[in-house]
Design a protein around this motif. Sequence first.
Motif, PDB file in Angstrom:
ATOM      1  N   SER A 177     -69.388  31.408  63.160  1.00 42.44           N
ATOM      2  CA  SER A 177     -68.773  30.202  62.516  1.00 42.44           C
ATOM      3  C   SER A 177     -67.469  29.701  63.315  1.00 42.44           C
ATOM      4  CB  SER A 177     -68.543  30.174  61.220  1.00 42.44           C
ATOM      5  OG  SER A 177     -67.837  29.020  60.613  1.00 42.44           O
ATOM      6  N   THR A 202     -76.052  31.263  64.380  1.00 42.67           N
ATOM      7  CA  THR A 202     -75.671  30.211  63.528  1.00 42.67           C
ATOM      8  C   THR A 202     -76.697  29.055  63.044  1.00 42.67           C
ATOM      9  OG1 THR A 202     -73.824  28.555  63.407  1.00 42.67           O
ATOM     10  CG2 THR A 202     -74.952  28.641  65.349  1.00 42.67           C
ATOM     11  N   ALA A 207     -72.856  23.237  64.125  1.00 40.45           N
ATOM     12  CA  ALA A 207     -72.427  24.441  64.664  1.00 40.45           C
ATOM     13  C   ALA A 207     -71.353  24.405  65.773  1.00 40.45           C
ATOM     14  CB  ALA A 207     -73.684  25.359  65.051  1.00 40.45           C
ATOM     15  N   ALA A 210     -70.689  26.973  68.553  1.00 41.37           N
ATOM     16  CA  ALA A 210     -71.933  26.975  69.509  1.00 41.37           C
ATOM     17  C   ALA A 210     -71.641  25.733  70.371  1.00 41.37           C
ATOM     18  CB  ALA A 210     -73.389  27.035  68.706  1.00 41.37           C
ATOM     19  N   GLU A 223     -69.425  17.681  60.476  1.00 45.54           N
ATOM     20  CA  GLU A 223     -69.829  18.884  59.396  1.00 45.54           C
ATOM     21  C   GLU A 223     -70.937  18.366  58.498  1.00 45.54           C
ATOM     22  OE1 GLU A 223     -67.502  21.971  56.235  1.00 45.54           O
ATOM     23  OE2 GLU A 223     -66.415  20.683  57.641  1.00 45.54           O
ATOM     24  N   THR A 226     -75.615  22.178  54.761  1.00 42.64           N
ATOM     25  CA  THR A 226     -76.451  23.166  55.242  1.00 42.64           C
ATOM     26  C   THR A 226     -76.545  24.196  54.080  1.00 42.64           C
ATOM     27  OG1 THR A 226     -76.823  24.782  57.021  1.00 42.64           O
ATOM     28  CG2 THR A 226     -74.295  24.285  56.480  1.00 42.64           C
ATOM     29  N   LEU A 231     -70.769  28.698  57.189  1.00 43.57           N
ATOM     30  CA  LEU A 231     -70.485  28.707  58.493  1.00 43.57           C
ATOM     31  C   LEU A 231     -70.292  27.309  59.047  1.00 43.57           C
ATOM     32  CD1 LEU A 231     -73.750  30.497  59.862  1.00 43.57           C
ATOM     33  CD2 LEU A 231     -71.339  31.408  59.186  1.00 43.57           C
ATOM     34  N   LEU A 255     -79.440  29.448  67.574  1.00 45.57           N
ATOM     35  CA  LEU A 255     -79.130  28.385  66.477  1.00 45.57           C
ATOM     36  C   LEU A 255     -80.676  28.628  65.765  1.00 45.57           C
ATOM     37  CD1 LEU A 255     -77.989  25.210  68.226  1.00 45.57           C
ATOM     38  CD2 LEU A 255     -76.950  27.204  67.267  1.00 45.57           C
TER      39      LEU A 255
END
Length: 316
Positions: A177, A202, A207, A210, A223, A226, A231, A255
């Motif tokens: 995260s 993640t 993410a 990532a 955001e 999920t 995370l 992912l």
Amino acid sequence: MNTPLPVTLADIRAAEARIRGRVRHTPLMVDPRLSGVLLKQEYRQETGAFKLRGATNAILSLSADELARGVVTASTGNHGRALAHGARACGARAVVCLSHLVPANKVQAIRDLGAEVRVVGQSQDEAMAEVARAVAEEGLIEVPPFDHPAVVAGQGTLGLELLADCAAPSSVLIPLSGGGLAAGVAAAVRSLSPSTRLVGVTMARGAAMAASLAAGQPVEVPELPTLADSLGGGIGLGNRVTFAMCRALLDDVVLVSEDEIAEAMRHIRAATGDAVEGAAAVGVAAILSGRVKPGPATVCILSGANVAPETFARIL
């Protein structure tokens, strides 16, 4: 010449000594359904997640004057709960800022530990803006959820503990995260077991770390809701600690989809009898989906179990 990392093995060992007796040595069990896979049941911490390590180390690193001012943080739930727990143990005031995306069960768990909860905005970034205001106007001491050396060192104690039970794992799959857990565990494991492959895992939806690693610098991402809500959130455009450590130490980032996370949650329930949150299931999801091929001793860190009962019932 390589730039020294902001958190070293010595820092992690010091954190281990500082928090000894305040956190649990969590079990490392063989997955009965996946050959070569070991499950680090970190969700068996008193507050239901690994965050207790970093928050406790950070609080115990503060001076008496700083504790007297009180602490504040932004959280997707688990760090706030850990900070509330640590602050109560030290008799300090705690303020936890959350977005409206944080599940109600996590919000209530923080309140139950005596912290003042402020729910603001629709993202972790908006919650962090409230933290900045509280620091500037109320004089509170910020204990960030991940981008802080003492927090990272505390999370790194999980790496030391893991190696005490499995000296040379072929790989370690770490929920990724903001990077506090990944940076700390990777620093400990890389120092003591250099051949171990370190993989951050993640969700595909929002993410931030990532995306930042792919871009070569911290970036903002939307955001999104999920199953792996723990995370969520950004890593901060001014990230000082975790981005550099994750970039230097992780061998790969994987992912996983929402359906793959759900399937992994069901698998872990069958294997352990326990309900874990989506964030804890991402490593198993990477294996079940075939994105990661397990070696003879592949450790999946099951990071937390603070899942809303209605969410888990829907997944089952």
